[in-house]
Motif scaffolding. Structure first.
Motif, short mmCIF file in Angstrom:
data_model
loop_
_atom_site.label_atom_id
_atom_site.label_comp_id
_atom_site.label_asym_id
_atom_site.label_seq_id
_atom_site.Cartn_x
_atom_site.Cartn_y
_atom_site.Cartn_z
N LYS A 157 0.82 -1.21 0.00
CA LYS A 157 0.00 0.00 0.00
C LYS A 157 0.85 1.26 0.00
CE LYS A 157 -4.08 -1.98 2.24
NZ LYS A 157 -5.00 -1.91 3.41
N SER A 158 1.99 1.21 0.69
CA SER A 158 2.82 2.41 0.79
C SER A 158 3.59 2.70 -0.50
CB SER A 158 3.81 2.27 1.95
OG SER A 158 4.72 1.21 1.72
N ALA A 159 3.77 1.70 -1.36
CA ALA A 159 4.52 1.91 -2.60
C ALA A 159 3.85 2.96 -3.47
CB ALA A 159 4.66 0.58 -3.36
N ASP A 160 2.54 2.83 -3.69
CA ASP A 160 1.82 3.79 -4.52
C ASP A 160 1.97 5.20 -3.97
OD1 ASP A 160 1.02 1.40 -5.52
OD2 ASP A 160 -1.06 1.54 -4.87
N GLN A 161 1.74 5.34 -2.66
CA GLN A 161 1.79 6.67 -2.04
C GLN A 161 3.18 7.26 -2.15
OE1 GLN A 161 0.40 5.98 1.93
NE2 GLN A 161 -1.69 5.55 1.31
N PHE A 162 4.19 6.43 -1.97
CA PHE A 162 5.58 6.93 -2.02
C PHE A 162 5.90 7.46 -3.42
CE2 PHE A 162 10.00 6.10 -3.21
CZ PHE A 162 10.66 6.88 -2.27
N PHE A 163 5.67 6.66 -4.45
CA PHE A 163 6.07 7.06 -5.80
C PHE A 163 5.26 8.24 -6.33
CE2 PHE A 163 7.80 2.66 -5.90
CZ PHE A 163 9.11 2.99 -6.25
N VAL A 164 3.96 8.23 -6.06
CA VAL A 164 3.14 9.36 -6.52
C VAL A 164 3.52 10.63 -5.78
CG1 VAL A 164 0.79 10.28 -6.66
CG2 VAL A 164 1.22 7.87 -7.20
N SER A 165 3.73 10.53 -4.47
CA SER A 165 4.09 11.70 -3.68
C SER A 165 5.46 12.25 -4.06
CB SER A 165 4.07 11.34 -2.19
OG SER A 165 4.49 12.42 -1.40
N ARG A 166 6.41 11.35 -4.28
CA ARG A 166 7.79 11.78 -4.54
C ARG A 166 7.99 12.34 -5.94
NH1 ARG A 166 12.89 11.11 -2.53
NH2 ARG A 166 14.59 10.90 -4.03
N TYR A 167 7.33 11.74 -6.95
CA TYR A 167 7.65 12.07 -8.34
C TYR A 167 6.61 12.94 -9.05
CZ TYR A 167 11.41 8.66 -7.93
OH TYR A 167 12.54 7.98 -7.53
N PHE A 168 5.44 13.13 -8.46
CA PHE A 168 4.40 13.85 -9.20
C PHE A 168 3.81 15.03 -8.45
CE2 PHE A 168 4.50 9.48 -10.74
CZ PHE A 168 4.67 9.69 -12.10
N GLY A 169 4.33 15.35 -7.29
CA GLY A 169 3.94 16.57 -6.60
C GLY A 169 2.70 16.41 -5.73
N SER A 170 2.46 17.42 -4.91
CA SER A 170 1.39 17.37 -3.92
C SER A 170 0.00 17.40 -4.54
CB SER A 170 1.53 18.52 -2.92
OG SER A 170 1.47 19.78 -3.60
N GLU A 171 -0.17 18.11 -5.66
CA GLU A 171 -1.50 18.23 -6.26
C GLU A 171 -1.95 16.90 -6.86
OE1 GLU A 171 -1.84 21.44 -8.97
OE2 GLU A 171 -1.30 22.98 -7.50
N VAL A 172 -1.05 16.24 -7.58
CA VAL A 172 -1.39 14.92 -8.13
C VAL A 172 -1.59 13.93 -7.00
CG1 VAL A 172 -0.56 13.01 -9.55
CG2 VAL A 172 -0.16 15.36 -10.29
N PHE A 173 -0.77 14.05 -5.96
CA PHE A 173 -0.92 13.13 -4.83
C PHE A 173 -2.27 13.33 -4.14
CE2 PHE A 173 -0.43 12.05 -0.31
CZ PHE A 173 -0.08 10.72 -0.43
N ALA A 174 -2.74 14.57 -4.07
CA ALA A 174 -4.05 14.84 -3.47
C ALA A 174 -5.16 14.15 -4.26
CB ALA A 174 -4.31 16.35 -3.40
N ASP A 175 -5.08 14.23 -5.60
CA ASP A 175 -6.06 13.53 -6.45
C ASP A 175 -5.98 12.02 -6.22
OD1 ASP A 175 -7.05 15.82 -7.67
OD2 ASP A 175 -5.53 15.79 -9.24
N PHE A 176 -4.75 11.52 -6.18
CA PHE A 176 -4.54 10.09 -6.00
C PHE A 176 -5.04 9.62 -4.64
CE2 PHE A 176 -1.90 6.64 -4.36
CZ PHE A 176 -2.06 5.69 -5.35
N ALA A 177 -4.71 10.34 -3.57
CA ALA A 177 -5.08 9.94 -2.21
C ALA A 177 -6.59 9.90 -2.03
CB ALA A 177 -4.45 10.90 -1.20
N ASN A 178 -7.29 10.88 -2.60
CA ASN A 178 -8.75 10.90 -2.46
C ASN A 178 -9.41 9.78 -3.27
OD1 ASN A 178 -8.81 13.07 -0.74
ND2 ASN A 178 -9.21 14.59 -2.33
N GLY A 179 -8.84 9.47 -4.43
CA GLY A 179 -9.48 8.48 -5.30
C GLY A 179 -9.14 7.04 -4.99
N SER A 180 -7.92 6.79 -4.52
CA SER A 180 -7.48 5.40 -4.33
C SER A 180 -7.86 4.88 -2.95
CB SER A 180 -5.96 5.31 -4.52
OG SER A 180 -5.30 6.17 -3.60
#
Length: 496
Positions: free
Chosen positions: A236-259
């Motif tokens: 579970k932490s792999a997705d959050q790590f890679f999205v957060s590290r490589y795509f910025g906070s805004e994309v991570f916010a979309d990802f966190a709410n949807g996934s």
């Protein structure tokens, strides 16, 4: 009252589900109250304390809560009290170690999370594990003896108590993190006393006899489950790590709410697993050569879960964009695609596989699959970042790996039971349910997006869902389905 009232697995699962709803409601209500009365920094510190606790809890429980549902059905009830006491001793010892780690490790944890306020908060909270851990596994005990209504009552009472002691002082006395944590710690002490009393209820009036169950047997069963849990966290932490590290906070916010999985999916599967594990364990202990009862129970569970979950999942798939906008606002419309991907995974996780694997004694295999999958996910998602540079590709990779995990686990079960996958999975029934849901979903989607257009998104979703449910009931005779059959036994027995 007829004793059969407590024998139905569906009825037992509903009591477990009620307890899960109570726990879920506590987390939602407490978060809503504290986030409004505490400052953002104080609330953030409180959430960090809970994050550290819940993360380490996976390690320190050692997979022991499931030991009750595995071992108790294999022994006569007169041995049960001794088994519970033996596991309680382990819980108290590891709870003490957990408490000492939180207290003396607070400065290190605060440094890692870069929050100096965590030191005092963590030390106030440190007393909690030694009282909370011995209360774990009550659902396994009650499920073994088909007394899940006791677990539901216990959960509701203790969650209300916890809510009052955590939220009310922050509202009425002092709105800070430490006030809420002191309330949490006090509630854990009271919960421990109640929990230890509840654990003894099934054995009242029964002479206790010492069971021939060693500590090494208990750890041999539980430690692989701990490793599997660690593997699950890593996945579970792999997705959050890679999205957060490589795509910025805004994309991570979309990802966190949807996934995020539908809450009801986890609740229903958890309730089913809690009831099934002692049933499978008891069946295998009594007759290791006959798997017909296990296969039949697995198939019936899958169909009943599908009748409840597939309509919810399919509806959310059609209206994923509207649901995300309704929950989080127009800024998070992009979360819909991640939500849709998670819903596809939910379609495959319609029946819990781990009760059979655990009952078969294949905990090492269960752990190895999770650890191998965790390593594979981290490597694949790193490759995806290098070659595709897409958060969506990461989400798809994760979803594919989770589906593969379900297939691998199901294939293993089929091999152990000497049958084919199609023999243990009611594929025809599941396809019929999905077909019914999709056809009704298409009609409702066209109706409320092309013909009837309501400006208020919340009202539109509510009306869409009501129309969708009514269509399912009107067309169930065509598809030879019976949605009410899942809950009818519960209401029938209540009426009796």
């Amino acid at each position: 009252m007829n004793n059969k009232l407590f024998q139905s697995n569906t009825y037992q699962a509903m009591w477990v589900g009620l307890g899960s709803i109570a726990s879920f409601a506590f987390s939602i209500i407490s978060a809503a109250v504290l986030s409004r009365f505490l400052s953002k920094s104080e609330y953030g510190t409180y959430k960090q304390v809970m994050y550290v606790y819940n993360t380490l809890l996976v390690v320190f429980t050692l997979g022991l809560p499931k030991a009750y549902a595995y071992f108790l059905p294999r022994f006569d009830i007169k041995y049960g009290n001794g088994i519970v006491n033996k596991i309680n001793v382990i819980f108290f010892l590891i709870g003490l170690i957990f408490t000492l780690l939180l207290y003396f490790g607070a400065p290190t944890i605060a440094t890692i999370l870069q929050n100096p306020d965590l030191v005092s908060s963590m030390r106030l909270f440190a007393i909690t594990p030694v009282f909370i851990l011995p209360t774990m596994g009550i659902e396994g005990i009650m499920s073994t003896y088909k007394k899940n209504y006791i677990n539901a009552i216990y959960t509701i009472i203790t969650r209300i108590l916890m809510l009052l002691l955590v939220a009310l002082p922050a509202v009425l006395y002092r709105a800070d993190c430490n006030t809420a944590i002191v309330g949490f710690s006090i509630s854990s002490i009271i919960t421990c006393v109640i929990g230890l009393i509840v654990k003894k209820i099934p054995y009242r009036g029964i002479e206790s006899v010492k069971a021939q169950l060693s500590y090494s047997e208990i750890f041999r069963f539980s430690l692989p489950l701990m490793l599997a849990s660690l593997g699950g966290i890593a996945i579970k932490s792999a997705d959050q790590f890679f999205v957060s590290r490589y795509f910025g906070s805004e994309v991570f916010a979309d990802f966190a709410n949807g996934s995020t999985d539908l809450p009801f999916v986890g609740m229903i599967l958890s309730a089913a697993a809690t009831v099934l594990l002692p049933e499978f364990s008891r069946s295998l202990a009594s007759n290791k050569d006959s798997y017909n009862d296990i296969i039949d129970l697995w198939r019936r569970t899958a169909v009943k879960s599908a009748l409840i979950l597939y309509p919810l999942i399919v509806f959310c798939m059609f209206f994923s964009s509207d649901i995300m906008v309704c929950l989080y606002g127009n800024l998070y419309a992009a979360s819909a695609v991640y939500f849709f991907i998670i819903l596809i995974v939910d379609l495959f996780t319609i029946a819990p596989y781990y009760p059979i694997i655990i009952a078969l004694g294949a905990t090492k295999y269960y752990a190895n699959v999770h650890l191998c999958l965790a390593l594979t996910v981290w490597v694949l998602e790193f490759v995806v970042v290098l070659f595709f540079s897409s958060a969506l590709a990461i989400a798809i990779t994760s979803a594919v790996m989770q589906i593969i995990k379900v297939i691998v686990m199901t294939k293993f079960i089929a091999n152990k039971l000497n049958v084919r996958i199609v023999d243990i999975f009611p594929i025809r029934e599941l396809l019929t349910i999905i077909s019914s849901n999709v056809l009704c979903g298409i009609v409702v989607f066209i109706l409320f997006t092309r013909i009837i257009q309501i400006n208020n998104l919340f009202i539109s979703l509510m009306l869409s869902f009501v129309t969708y449910v009514l269509m399912l009931f009107f067309t169930e005779q065509i598809f030879k389905l019976n949605y009410l059959a899942v809950v009818q036994p519960f209401f029938h027995k209540i009426k009796r």
